[in-house]
Design a protein around this motif. Structure first.
Motif, short mmCIF file in Angstrom:
data_model
loop_
_atom_site.label_atom_id
_atom_site.label_comp_id
_atom_site.label_asym_id
_atom_site.label_seq_id
_atom_site.Cartn_x
_atom_site.Cartn_y
_atom_site.Cartn_z
N GLN A 1 5.11 -3.45 -4.14
CA GLN A 1 4.92 -5.33 -3.67
C GLN A 1 6.43 -5.11 -3.73
N GLN B 1 0.23 -0.22 -3.89
CA GLN B 1 1.19 -1.52 -3.50
C GLN B 1 1.61 -2.01 -4.85
N ASP B 2 0.76 -2.18 -6.17
CA ASP B 2 1.57 -2.76 -6.82
C ASP B 2 2.75 -1.64 -7.24
N SER B 3 2.90 -0.70 -6.20
CA SER B 3 4.11 0.53 -7.26
C SER B 3 5.61 -0.39 -5.53
N LEU C 1 1.42 -3.88 4.57
CA LEU C 1 1.27 -4.49 3.13
C LEU C 1 0.10 -5.77 2.92
N ASN D 1 -3.90 -5.62 2.13
CA ASN D 1 -4.35 -6.64 0.42
C ASN D 1 -5.57 -7.54 0.90
N GLU E 1 11.90 -14.56 -9.72
CA GLU E 1 10.82 -13.28 -10.35
C GLU E 1 10.64 -13.58 -11.50
N SER F 1 -4.05 2.00 -2.63
CA SER F 1 -4.90 1.88 -3.43
C SER F 1 -4.12 1.19 -3.84
N THR F 2 -4.77 -0.21 -5.03
CA THR F 2 -4.27 -1.19 -5.18
C THR F 2 -2.51 -0.86 -6.25
N GLU F 3 -3.02 0.85 -6.72
CA GLU F 3 -2.08 1.18 -7.21
C GLU F 3 -0.08 1.35 -6.81
N THR G 1 7.45 -6.33 -0.45
CA THR G 1 7.34 -7.14 -0.45
C THR G 1 7.61 -8.77 0.01
N LYS G 2 9.00 -8.64 -1.58
CA LYS G 2 9.48 -9.73 -2.02
C LYS G 2 10.72 -9.74 -1.99
#
Length: 421
Positions: A61, A57-59, A290, A294, A243, A53-55, A64-65
């Motif tokens: 993230q 994925q945000d956690s 990931l 998206n 960041e 879910s978006t949540e 990815t960085k």
């Protein structure tokens, strides 16, 4: 299933299990493993299963960085000053021609379609932005070596910096045009242009400072393991600074890698390179899964004529520009034929620029809101195409150039010889 009830580590384990075997399945049908990773991401993402879910994925993230930081470091470590001199000014010419080729061809095509100069400038400004992770993943997965491979490292490493500058100029002019229509005051042209130049300058400065820090700290270390841990710490800290200060993670970590490989002892760079090859496959697995999450399948129906024109024009601009640059630069035949095939991937940077467009234009009335929505919808949809076709074409180009010697990377267990890249 309530996605938020699953611990993040359980989700990470599911990703690793599924993507590992999806990558092997992709290899069996002669596709790069990252295509398998991306399809797992699409399946697990909001478009289908909804596990990522978006949540969630945000956690995740930060993964990815971190992956982007190491990808950029790997690119930089391939940019030896001696090799760049050997490639000559031709490679810099290619970076200019493919970036400005994409800008001009996309801008002209969008203008002919819509008659809107502001929209044409915005799409043209986003077009040069690339996704180097896809190209680097293919090179490392198939252990490609040769002139085309070296040229690809150089081009995807430097064209993001140039792309940011092109976008800064183009978007500044576009906002001035929109402002004249709406009668609103916006950022001055000079201020808008200085913003990307400041970002690039600070990215270079931070990268050089971090290499100096690494050099000073590494003098107290006498084992390859400790130096590799110090390298990881440097990438994490550098990416965190980017960041915090809103700098380019790709450019900054690339500068770290480039300065590192040109100033540190050869033994140290070989050790780090071999250690990186041990962790990069795992980072690529999570990064592209990931990324797939998206890619919202629901955005595809909104692609429309504008999206199709953007795809065709960007492809023509990049490949045509690369061919033109390699031709007038009198570079070898394989580069003229296949370099353009390796630079089509587009994802995170382009979507990030489209978000900037959406946010800035939302303050410019209904016209700005409408244009911003059009840009982010089209770019999101077209990135799905470029993220899938880009790595495939990169593999085809490297194969035709004779720089891929391992037909099935999933079956190879031999380690590369020390010092090979």
């Amino acid at each position: 299933m309530d996605n938020l009830q699953l611990p993040i580590l359980v989700v990470a384990g599911i990703i690793a299990y599924l993507s590992l075997y999806a990558g092997k399945l992709a290899n069996r049908i002669k596709l790069p493993s990252l295509i398998g990773f991306m399809f797992v991401g699409v399946f697990l993402g909001p478009s289908l299963a909804g596990l990522l879910s978006t949540e969630i994925q945000d956690s995740m993230q930060f993964i990815t960085k971190i992956a982007l930081g190491f990808v950029a470091l790997s690119i930089g470590m391939e940019l030896h000053i001696k090799e760049l001199r050997r490639q000559g000014p031709g490679i810099m010419l290619v970076i200019l021609t493919e970036s400005f080729g994409a800008f001009l061809v996309v801008g002209l095509a969008v203008f002919l379609l819509t008659g809107d100069p502001a929209l044409a400038l915005i799409f043209g400004g986003i077009a040069p932005a690339s996704a180097p992770a896809g190209t680097v993943a293919i090179i490392q997965e198939y252990r490609a070596r040769g002139p085309l491979t070296k040229a690809l490292y150089t081009v995807v490493g430097f064209d993001d910096g140039l792309g940011i500058i092109i976008f800064g100029f183009a978007f500044a002019v576009a906002k001035a045009i929109i402002s004249s229509r709406t009668g609103l005051e916006t950022m001055t042209l000079s201020a808008a242009v200085l913003t990307p130049l400041r970002e690039i300058g600070l990215s270079v400065l931070v990268g050089l400072v971090m290499v100096l820090v690494f050099t000073l700290l590494s003098r107290t270390l006498d084992s390859a393991r400790d130096r590799f841990i110090l390298t990881i710490a440097t990438v994490l800290f550098t990416t965190g600074l980017c960041e915090y200060f809103h700098l380019s993670e790709i450019l900054t970590n690339m500068i770290v890698g480039m300065a590192f490989t040109n100033t540190q002892p050869t033994k140290t760079t070989r050790e780090i390179d071999e250690s990186l090859r041990g962790i990069m496959p795992l980072l690529f697995l999570f990064f592209f899964t990931l990324a797939g999450a998206n890619l919202h399948v629901g955005a595809l129906p909104s692609l429309g004529l504008l999206g199709l024109v953007y795809i065709a024009a960007r492809t023509a601009g990049l490949m045509g520009g690369a061919w033109f640059g390699t031709t007038i630069g009198r570079m070898e035949e394989n580069l003229r034929k296949y370099l353009g095939m390796g630079i089509l991937s587009q994802a995170g940077v382009a979507i990030g620029l489209s978000l900037v467009v959406k946010q800035d234009l939302s303050e410019m009335g209904s016209t700005g809101v409408q244009l911003g929505a059009m840009v982010i919808t089209s770019i999101t949809a077209t990135c799905i195409f470029f993220e899938i076709i880009g790595p495939i074409l990169t593999k085809i180009g490297l194969t035709k150039a004779g720089e891929i010697s391992l037909p099935d990377p999933g079956e190879q267990v031999a380690k590369p010889a020390p010092g090979q890249s």
